[in-house]
Design a protein around this motif. Sequence first.
Motif, PDB file in Angstrom:
ATOM      1  N   THR A  21       0.793  -1.154  -0.001  1.00  0.00           N
ATOM      2  CA  THR A  21       0.134  -0.305  -0.172  1.00  0.00           C
ATOM      3  C   THR A  21       0.868   1.171   0.086  1.00  0.00           C
ATOM      4  OG1 THR A  21      -1.787   1.138   1.067  1.00  0.00           O
ATOM      5  CG2 THR A  21      -0.070  -0.091   2.567  1.00  0.00           C
ATOM      6  N   SER A  22       0.299   2.355  -0.659  1.00  0.00           N
ATOM      7  CA  SER A  22       1.146   3.675  -0.398  1.00  0.00           C
ATOM      8  C   SER A  22       0.255   4.486   0.553  1.00  0.00           C
ATOM      9  CB  SER A  22       1.012   4.362  -2.075  1.00  0.00           C
ATOM     10  OG  SER A  22      -0.560   4.486  -2.269  1.00  0.00           O
ATOM     11  N   ARG A  23      -0.776   3.952   1.382  1.00  0.00           N
ATOM     12  CA  ARG A  23      -1.543   4.642   2.177  1.00  0.00           C
ATOM     13  C   ARG A  23      -1.476   3.775   3.493  1.00  0.00           C
ATOM     14  NH1 ARG A  23      -6.051   7.909   0.733  1.00  0.00           N
ATOM     15  NH2 ARG A  23      -5.664   8.633   2.854  1.00  0.00           N
ATOM     16  N   GLU A  25      -1.020   4.762   6.655  1.00  0.00           N
ATOM     17  CA  GLU A  25      -1.535   5.491   7.538  1.00  0.00           C
ATOM     18  C   GLU A  25      -3.339   5.011   7.837  1.00  0.00           C
ATOM     19  OE1 GLU A  25      -2.111   8.078   4.135  1.00  0.00           O
ATOM     20  OE2 GLU A  25      -0.629   6.849   4.895  1.00  0.00           O
ATOM     21  N   THR A  26      -3.838   4.678   6.736  1.00  0.00           N
ATOM     22  CA  THR A  26      -5.199   4.270   6.961  1.00  0.00           C
ATOM     23  C   THR A  26      -5.538   2.768   7.223  1.00  0.00           C
ATOM     24  OG1 THR A  26      -5.641   3.807   4.590  1.00  0.00           O
ATOM     25  CG2 THR A  26      -5.917   6.213   5.314  1.00  0.00           C
ATOM     26  N   ASP A  30      -9.195  -0.061   7.542  1.00  0.00           N
ATOM     27  CA  ASP A  30      -9.396  -1.257   6.735  1.00  0.00           C
ATOM     28  C   ASP A  30     -10.741  -2.129   7.133  1.00  0.00           C
ATOM     29  OD1 ASP A  30      -7.341  -0.131   5.369  1.00  0.00           O
ATOM     30  OD2 ASP A  30      -5.853  -1.996   5.694  1.00  0.00           O
ATOM     31  N   THR A  79     -10.542   0.723   2.224  1.00  0.00           N
ATOM     32  CA  THR A  79     -10.855   1.515   3.345  1.00  0.00           C
ATOM     33  C   THR A  79     -12.052   2.639   2.809  1.00  0.00           C
ATOM     34  OG1 THR A  79      -8.497   1.238   3.834  1.00  0.00           O
ATOM     35  CG2 THR A  79      -9.451   3.118   4.943  1.00  0.00           C
ATOM     36  N   HIS A  82     -11.792   6.673   3.549  1.00  0.00           N
ATOM     37  CA  HIS A  82     -10.660   7.443   3.302  1.00  0.00           C
ATOM     38  C   HIS A  82     -10.122   7.393   1.761  1.00  0.00           C
ATOM     39  CE1 HIS A  82      -9.504   8.193   7.601  1.00  0.00           C
ATOM     40  NE2 HIS A  82     -10.054   7.077   7.626  1.00  0.00           N
ATOM     41  N   ASP A  83     -10.926   6.903   0.905  1.00  0.00           N
ATOM     42  CA  ASP A  83     -10.609   6.908  -0.424  1.00  0.00           C
ATOM     43  C   ASP A  83     -11.854   6.861  -1.492  1.00  0.00           C
ATOM     44  OD1 ASP A  83      -8.130   6.092  -2.475  1.00  0.00           O
ATOM     45  OD2 ASP A  83      -9.991   5.105  -2.926  1.00  0.00           O
ATOM     46  N   ASP A  86     -12.518   3.282  -2.796  1.00  0.00           N
ATOM     47  CA  ASP A  86     -12.645   2.349  -1.887  1.00  0.00           C
ATOM     48  C   ASP A  86     -14.134   2.584  -1.264  1.00  0.00           C
ATOM     49  OD1 ASP A  86     -10.236   1.381  -2.222  1.00  0.00           O
ATOM     50  OD2 ASP A  86      -9.627   1.626  -0.236  1.00  0.00           O
ATOM     51  N   SER A  99     -13.532   5.466   9.977  1.00  0.00           N
ATOM     52  CA  SER A  99     -12.405   6.608   9.672  1.00  0.00           C
ATOM     53  C   SER A  99     -11.561   6.437  11.000  1.00  0.00           C
ATOM     54  CB  SER A  99     -13.228   7.821   9.928  1.00  0.00           C
ATOM     55  OG  SER A  99     -12.225   9.073   9.647  1.00  0.00           O
ATOM     56  N   CYS A 101      -8.974   9.064  11.466  1.00  0.00           N
ATOM     57  CA  CYS A 101      -8.471  10.234  11.648  1.00  0.00           C
ATOM     58  C   CYS A 101      -9.756  11.241  11.672  1.00  0.00           C
ATOM     59  CB  CYS A 101      -7.554  10.668  10.714  1.00  0.00           C
ATOM     60  SG  CYS A 101      -7.983  10.734   8.754  1.00  0.00           S
TER      61      CYS A 101
END
Length: 113
Positions: A21-23, A25-26, A30, A79, A82-83, A86, A99, A101
Amino acid sequence: YLKILDGEEEKLTDNYLLVATSRPETIFADVALLVNPHDKRYQKYIGQQVQHPVTKKIIPILAEEKVEIAFGTGVLKCTPGHDFTDYELGQKHQLPIVSCCDEKGILNELAGE
């Protein structure tokens, strides 16, 4: 990354799916893993469940043709909170929106301390 559950006995197995993943932080939000149903590497896992490595929640492995077989490991962590993509997949598969954050981008209680 995520250990697969033995569906009949609901115990953890030594099998796992690798997710790139490039994310990162999330990860706390998931709610599912998605694989392309035509990807022979993962066909046997569709409909099974895995234990999330951080939250320890049980999440499903679902079939989704929009997952690109040749992109990353071919396993998409979903997720919806956050996307945008998604979110659409979450709506299609009736997944919860979680969420991790707040409005300022600060990780919430899902991230722990």
